[in-house]
Design a protein around this motif. Structure first.
Motif, short mmCIF file in Angstrom:
data_model
loop_
_atom_site.label_atom_id
_atom_site.label_comp_id
_atom_site.label_asym_id
_atom_site.label_seq_id
_atom_site.Cartn_x
_atom_site.Cartn_y
_atom_site.Cartn_z
N ASP A 91 0.81 -1.22 0.00
CA ASP A 91 0.00 0.00 0.00
C ASP A 91 0.85 1.27 0.00
O ASP A 91 0.37 2.34 -0.37
CB ASP A 91 -0.92 0.03 1.22
CG ASP A 91 -2.02 -1.02 1.17
OD1 ASP A 91 -2.27 -1.57 0.07
OD2 ASP A 91 -2.63 -1.29 2.23
N ASN A 92 2.10 1.15 0.45
CA ASN A 92 2.96 2.32 0.58
C ASN A 92 4.15 2.33 -0.38
O ASN A 92 5.07 3.11 -0.21
CB ASN A 92 3.45 2.43 2.03
CG ASN A 92 2.31 2.80 2.96
OD1 ASN A 92 1.94 3.94 3.07
ND2 ASN A 92 1.73 1.80 3.62
N GLY A 93 4.11 1.46 -1.38
CA GLY A 93 5.15 1.45 -2.40
C GLY A 93 6.51 0.99 -1.91
O GLY A 93 7.54 1.36 -2.49
N VAL A 94 6.55 0.21 -0.86
CA VAL A 94 7.81 -0.30 -0.31
C VAL A 94 8.05 -1.69 -0.88
O VAL A 94 7.18 -2.56 -0.80
CB VAL A 94 7.77 -0.35 1.23
CG1 VAL A 94 9.05 -0.94 1.79
CG2 VAL A 94 7.51 1.04 1.80
N ASP A 95 9.21 -1.91 -1.49
CA ASP A 95 9.54 -3.22 -2.05
C ASP A 95 9.83 -4.21 -0.93
O ASP A 95 10.63 -3.93 -0.04
CB ASP A 95 10.78 -3.13 -2.96
CG ASP A 95 10.49 -2.38 -4.25
OD1 ASP A 95 9.34 -2.43 -4.72
OD2 ASP A 95 11.43 -1.75 -4.78
#
Length: 109
Positions: free
Chosen positions: A85-89
């Motif tokens: 949801d927060n674009g963290v890989d």
């Protein structure tokens, strides 16, 4: 012919007869020590305030940490959902990198 084996425990601190083997863990390393009744009581007395203040974890995991102990109580599934949801890989499987745990904790606190 029969054989009888006798095992004698020796106190690892003072060399006297030991009464028991005590297992404990510190900083992720597990230890065992053979102690006399007096030395075992002294060890338990030393650990008592830390045991009372600490949290009990599963002994089956190395270092005594539960799977959510370092993640603020979140499961890996919850952390992966937050990361998506927060674009963290984050890898879809396996261990979640420490940096992702830190980002998750910082966002939640």
């Amino acid at each position: 012919m029969s054989k009888k084996t006798i095992v004698t425990l020796v106190d690892d601190l003072d060399g006297t007869d030991a009464a028991e083997t005590i297992a404990f863990a510190v900083d992720g390393a597990a230890y065992e020590i053979d102690l006399s009744a007096d030395n075992a009581a002294a060890l338990r007395a030393t650990f008592e305030p830390y045991v009372k203040a600490g949290r009990r974890t599963s002994a089956s995991r190395r270092g005594g940490r539960s799977s959510s102990a370092g993640s603020g109580g979140a499961t890996p599934k919850e952390i992966r959902a937050w990361a998506a949801d927060n674009g963290v890989d984050v890898p879809a499987r396996g261990r979640i990198p420490a940096g992702v745990h830190e980002q998750y904790l910082a966002a939640k606190h």
